[in-house]
Design an enzyme around this catalytic site. Structure first.
Site, short mmCIF file in Angstrom:
data_model
loop_
_atom_site.label_atom_id
_atom_site.label_comp_id
_atom_site.label_asym_id
_atom_site.label_seq_id
_atom_site.Cartn_x
_atom_site.Cartn_y
_atom_site.Cartn_z
N ARG A 35 0.82 -1.22 0.00
CA ARG A 35 0.00 0.00 0.00
C ARG A 35 0.86 1.27 0.00
O ARG A 35 0.49 2.25 0.64
CB ARG A 35 -0.93 0.04 1.22
CG ARG A 35 -1.97 -1.04 1.25
CD ARG A 35 -3.17 -0.63 0.41
NE ARG A 35 -4.16 -1.68 0.41
CZ ARG A 35 -5.21 -1.70 1.21
NH1 ARG A 35 -5.42 -0.71 2.03
NH2 ARG A 35 -6.05 -2.69 1.16
N ARG A 39 -3.48 6.84 0.49
CA ARG A 39 -3.87 8.06 1.18
C ARG A 39 -2.80 8.73 2.01
O ARG A 39 -2.94 9.90 2.37
CB ARG A 39 -5.10 7.77 2.05
CG ARG A 39 -6.38 7.75 1.23
CD ARG A 39 -7.53 7.23 2.05
NE ARG A 39 -7.33 5.82 2.35
CZ ARG A 39 -8.20 5.06 3.00
NH1 ARG A 39 -9.32 5.57 3.46
NH2 ARG A 39 -7.96 3.79 3.20
N ARG A 48 -6.83 11.72 -6.69
CA ARG A 48 -8.03 10.89 -6.54
C ARG A 48 -9.31 11.71 -6.32
O ARG A 48 -10.41 11.16 -6.40
CB ARG A 48 -7.85 9.92 -5.38
CG ARG A 48 -7.13 8.62 -5.71
CD ARG A 48 -7.99 7.68 -6.55
NE ARG A 48 -9.36 7.63 -6.06
CZ ARG A 48 -9.76 6.94 -5.00
NH1 ARG A 48 -8.91 6.19 -4.36
NH2 ARG A 48 -11.01 6.99 -4.61
N ASP A 84 -6.77 -3.19 -7.22
CA ASP A 84 -7.32 -3.75 -5.99
C ASP A 84 -7.64 -5.22 -6.22
O ASP A 84 -7.87 -5.63 -7.37
CB ASP A 84 -8.59 -3.00 -5.55
CG ASP A 84 -8.91 -3.32 -4.09
OD1 ASP A 84 -8.36 -2.67 -3.19
OD2 ASP A 84 -9.71 -4.26 -3.86
N TYR A 159 -14.65 -11.98 0.91
CA TYR A 159 -15.43 -10.78 0.54
C TYR A 159 -16.74 -11.16 -0.15
O TYR A 159 -17.78 -10.56 0.09
CB TYR A 159 -14.60 -9.86 -0.37
CG TYR A 159 -13.59 -9.05 0.42
CD1 TYR A 159 -14.01 -8.02 1.26
CD2 TYR A 159 -12.24 -9.31 0.33
CE1 TYR A 159 -13.09 -7.28 2.00
CE2 TYR A 159 -11.31 -8.58 1.06
CZ TYR A 159 -11.74 -7.57 1.89
OH TYR A 159 -10.84 -6.85 2.62
#
Ligand code: CP3
Length: 356
Positions: A35, A39, A48, A84, A159
């Site tokens: 990652r 952010r 973004r 992702d 998921y």
């Protein structure tokens, strides 16, 4: 310490990252961060603005720029494609969103054999933007390797079955233990999709792949071996032409079996010291990890000591790729990660006399 110029390899195959994957001697310990794009970087947040995560993942110019941002800022030894784990599922038609601060949310969770029809095989035509982004990145990156990645069958199943992020994976386990044939059919479908998604990235020029089984640490080793490992092994066998990293969180009890699934490099979270991880994994594998991502919030001295400790423990391995024990936390100060890269590249020969 070698000068930067001397450390620049002439070919991507001779990069410190790929040498370490192959357990060959390295000019310095290579480092990248799971990652690393995201952010924590103000330039990421700016880019973004107004674009959803999945929209960004399917826009090659954005993928290229976001993937390059951490390489420029930190000087890491590898880039990882900005994407992702749920991108291939969405590409074959599964209705889902990535909700900020939550994660992937699936509109209609997987419940029965009829739902298998919603998981057709993935072809390169489903993800033209991935191949395009990888080709553009390989050109831009020059001698810095690009890591492709995908989610492993268990973590994707979690998921799909839970419908979103889950602490206990209760529905997933109920299906896995209660309906083993349906479970096996589901993981088979997911392995096929994952393998095709990785092939698209490799065929477009990715130098290595990481298979993320982030949540598989929820299982005991014996059940991992019978109910999960064969499906992960199927994926890893299909990408044996590049180095394969296999990683999950809380997998201290599974490290050996994750290596046996067919990894060249086993990713280790921060709960197991690398020297112990090496013992559990056994010979013939490199390791990746494992600084606790929370340590970037500690003092500079504590952070430096922990980086040195990790480097020291990594010496037990036949190859060590420095990384965090899981992804960069969004509140991370990018300057702390820059310091980590500098410390790793400077190396560590043992405790210094001063300041202790
Ligand atoms: O490492 C990188 O820089 C490459 C990018 C990357 C992303 N997701 C981008 C992303 C990678 C390798 C992933 C893999 C991924 N996605 C995993 C496996 C890795 C792991 O963390 O164990 C998992 C479990 C997911 C599912 C997922 N997607 C989660 C849990 C989240 C976070 C939700 C949140 O908002 O906290 C996402 C969204 C996501 N994927 C973001 C990024 C940068 C944040 C979304 C944003 O910036 O708006």
């Amino acid at each position: 310490m070698t000068s930067d110029a001397a450390a620049v390899p002439s070919r991507v195959a001779d990069s410190a990252f790929l040498l370490a994957c192959r357990r060959e001697p390295v000019p310095h310990t290579p480092v990248w961060f799971m990652r690393q794009a995201g952010r924590a970087l103000p330039e990421y947040r700016a880019l973004r603005e107004g674009t959803s995560m999945l929209q960004a993942c399917s826009t090659p110019d954005l993928v290229t720029e976001i993937t390059l941002q951490p390489v420029r800022r930190y000087g890491v030894d590898a880039a990882i494609l900005f994407s992702d784990i749920v991108v291939p599922l969405q590409a074959v038609g599964v209705g889902l969103e990535i909700v900020p601060g939550v994660g992937p949310v699936v509109a209609e969770p997987f419940r029965s054999a009829a739902d298998l029809d919603r998981l057709p095989a993935l072809t390169p035509e489903h993800v033209p933007y991935v191949a395009e982004a990888v080709r553009s990145l390989v050109g831009e990156l020059g001698r810095t390797p690009l890591i492709g990645f995908a989610g492993a069958p268990f973590t994707l199943a979690s998921y799909l079955v839970e419908g979103g992020p889950s602490k206990n994976h209760a529905r997933t386990k109920a299906l896995m233990y209660g309906e083993p044939e349906l479970w096996s059919a589901l993981l088979d479908r997911l392995a096929t999709i994952t393998l095709s998604f990785l092939r698209v990235q490799i065929d477009a020029g990715a130098s290595a792949v990481q298979l993320f089984d982030s949540w598989v640490g929820a299982l005991p080793a014996a059940d991992y071996r019978t109910l999960v490992q064969p499906h992960s092994a199927h994926v890893l066998r299909g990408v044996a032409d590049v180095p394969r990293i296999h990683f999950g969180v809380g997998t201290g009890e599974l490290l050996h079996d994750m290596g046996s699934a067919g990894a060249d490099v086993v990713g280790v979270d921060w709960r197991v010291p690398l020297s112990e991880a090496v013992r559990r994994i056994g010979p013939g594998k490199a390791v990746q990890g494992n600084l606790d991502p929370a340590l970037v919030f500690a003092s500079a001295q504590v952070l430096a000591d922990k980086v040195h400790e990790t480097l020291e423990q990594g010496k037990a391995a036949e190859g060590h790729i420095f990384n965090l024990g899981h992804g960069v936390l969004p509140e991370t100060d990018p300057d702390a990660l820059l310091r980590v890269v500098e410390l790793v590249h400077a190396g560590f020969e043992g405790p210094s006399a001063e300041g202790r």
